[in-house]
Design an enzyme around this catalytic site. Structure first.
Site, short mmCIF file in Angstrom:
data_model
loop_
_atom_site.label_atom_id
_atom_site.label_comp_id
_atom_site.label_asym_id
_atom_site.label_seq_id
_atom_site.Cartn_x
_atom_site.Cartn_y
_atom_site.Cartn_z
CG LEU A 169 26.37 85.17 54.78
CD1 LEU A 169 27.52 84.24 54.41
CD2 LEU A 169 26.35 86.34 53.82
CG HIS A 170 22.30 82.22 59.05
ND1 HIS A 170 21.85 83.41 59.57
CD2 HIS A 170 21.48 81.96 58.01
CE1 HIS A 170 20.80 83.83 58.89
NE2 HIS A 170 20.56 82.96 57.93
CB ALA A 171 26.66 79.56 62.29
N PRO A 203 29.58 79.82 57.93
CG PRO A 203 28.05 78.95 56.39
CD PRO A 203 28.36 79.02 57.86
#
Length: 91
Positions: free
Chosen positions: A14-16, A18
């Protein structure tokens, strides 16, 4: 309180991108939604509409997160957020 669990499908967690997609969708909902890693205390849940909170959560591919709302009518909203989390937006 209503809650749903979701498995993070994104290969990068759950980074950048997404996180941005998820935060935008959560921010457009009429209910306040929180997110936490499964097993974390409920009082440590973070604001699901905050990209900084999402990135600091540290949710990786395959982790299970818990979405919660105090709004009893938020079931459909939580379901839509689960679908976002369970889709790999980097594919």
């Amino acid at each position: 309180m209503i809650e749903r669990k979701a498995t993070v499908a994104s290969r990068v967690g759950l980074h950048a991108r997404p996180a941005a997609i998820f935060a935008e969708a959560a921010g457009e909902l009429p209910a306040e939604i929180t997110i936490a890693l499964e097993g974390s205390p409920a009082d440590e849940a973070l604001d699901a509409s905050s990209i900084l909170s999402l990135m600091s959560l540290g949710a990786e591919h395959g982790n299970v997160v818990v979405l919660r709302s105090e709004d009893d009518g938020a079931g459909d909203a939580l379901d839509s957020l689960v679908r976002i989390l369970e889709t790999d937006h980097d594919a």
